[in-house]
Design an enzyme around this catalytic site. Structure first.
Site: not given
Length: 424
Positions: A23-24, A93, A117, A305, A327
């Site tokens: 996904k990222n 995002r 998110d 994550d 983070v």
């Protein structure tokens, strides 16, 4: 229509399967297709909600997009619109990833401030500073970031923090700038390497991806390409922690274990048996996990994550664990939901102290973001009774066929809607 998951605890998860595309990475690769006129083809794309959302963004900028299974074809016209100030952009995002490509192609861009998110502040100041170093002027007005330049030129840029998003936008803007750009303190994530590999296949000249210094020599134009998306280390890591928390045995292929080195090492410390292969890994756990401390950091540190998964396993571990979040400052809202499930957890600033309990107890919990939702499901897998996880649309944004994949692993989980009709 709102949907929720009903999760029954007690079943150890087992079996093996191939990991999905990241996904990222896929969303940034889709945005990078704006850089070249013609058809760019992406394979191994995950079937998640954010992919069609990014398709909507690209269509709004003038592209045509076709999805066929795990393949996405993006047909980019000779001229794209620089105006990405519309609703689809505000919904997630990663939409901000169009900023760099639009500046490279159009030398101007208007991009709605993105949503996504609820895990803390993620300002665009480093994105703006990087573009300004390349010769642009930027401002925030009427809920959008606006950037303009007569021309872009190479520059020496040092990020205050190795931001993934800022690294991506600076690289995609610099690939067609005049001269050389040197980006220091760049993000080192595997998804950055995947993006730079694709850009190089399009004719870009990028060196140093995966290190803290990336060098980009600008070219006049790029060409469309065909590229396979890197495996999703976060989804694979979720399955690894699911095996450990449930006392199961899971093998995942299609992922480079080095991308999860620290996360898998933590599972070894917790008592799991971990075997790694060239393109996969196996995690087995017998008995209760041991307490382990975690602290999230940019890659190659422990991924933020996977922090909810670390909290979930620590909640039932033997001993006391301390999890430190470095983070995203708001990620500990997930702890409130874990306390509903009976976790003995106390938040102190950016630390949470967990004293492991023998077993969690089922109740209703609510997802606040993609990873928190997955973490709550993992917790539900070791809770007594049936846990109801609400707001599961967050999970669908990051995990392909989540319910089906968990069922294949042996989990007792089903999706139901507020209309009372059960699905899957």
């Amino acid at each position: 229509m709102k949907e929720r998951f009903l999760v029954s605890g007690g079943a150890p998860l087992s079996r093996s399967g191939k990991g999905d595309g990241a996904k990222n990475s896929v969303l940034k690769l889709m945005a990078a297709a704006l850089l070249a006129e013609g058809t760019t083809t992406l394979h191994n794309c995950p079937e998640i909600l954010d992919v069609p959302l990014m398709c909507d963004v690209l269509v709004g900028l003038g592209c045509e997009v076709d999805i066929e299974g795990s393949t996405v074809r993006i047909h980019t016209p000779a001229e794209v619109s620089p105006d990405a100030d519309f609703d689809a952009v505000r919904q997630f995002r990663a939409s901000v990833a169009v900023l760099g490509p639009l500046m490279a192609r159009c030398h101007r861009a208007r991009v709605a401030l993105p949503g996504g998110d609820a895990i803390g502040s993620r300002p665009l100041d480093m994105h703006q500073t990087g573009l300004e170093k390349l010769g642009a002027t930027t401002r925030i007005e009427h809920g959008a970031v606006v950037a303009e330049a007569t021309a872009l030129h190479g520059a020496n840029i040092k990020l205050d923090f190795p931001s993934v998003g800022a690294t991506e936008n600076i690289v995609t803007a610099a690939v067609m700038a005049e001269g050389r750009t040197v980006l220091d303190n760049a993000a080192r994530e595997p998804e950055i390497v995947d993006l730079c590999d694709m850009l190089n296949s399009m004719g870009a000249r990028i060196d140093g991806a995966g290190t803290s210094t990336i060098t980009i020599d600008g070219v006049q134009a790029l060409r469309p390409t065909e590229h396979t998306v890197v495996g999703d280390r976060i989804v694979a890591g979720t399955w690894a922690y699911a095996a450990a928390i449930t006392g199961g045995d899971i093998t995942v292929t299609g992922i480079a274990p080095r991308h999860l080195h620290l996360a898998l090492s933590k599972l070894k410390l917790a008592g799991a048996q971990v075997e790694t292969y060239e393109h996969g890994f196996r995690v087995r756990m017998d008995g209760r996990p041991k307490a382990v401390d975690y602290q999230t950091l940019p890659f190659p540190g422990f991924p933020t994550d996977l922090q909810p998964m670390a909290i979930a396993i620590a909640a039932v571990a033997d001993g006391v664990s301390v999890i430190t979040e470095n983070v995203f400052e708001a990620r500990f809202r997930f702890v409130d939901e874990m306390q509903r499930l009976g976790a003995d957890a106390n938040v102190d600033g950016h630390h949470v102290v967990l004293r492991g309990v023998d077993r969690l107890s089922s109740t209703d919990v609510w997802s606040s973001d993609i990873r928190a939702g997955a973490g709550l499901v993992l917790a539900g897998l070791v809770a007594e009774g049936v846990t109801t996880v609400h707001d599961v649309h967050h999970i669908d944004r990051g995990y392909p066929n989540f319910v089906e994949q968990l069922r294949e692993l042996g989990a007792e989980i089903r999706r139901v809607s507020d209309s009372k009709h059960a699905a899957n």
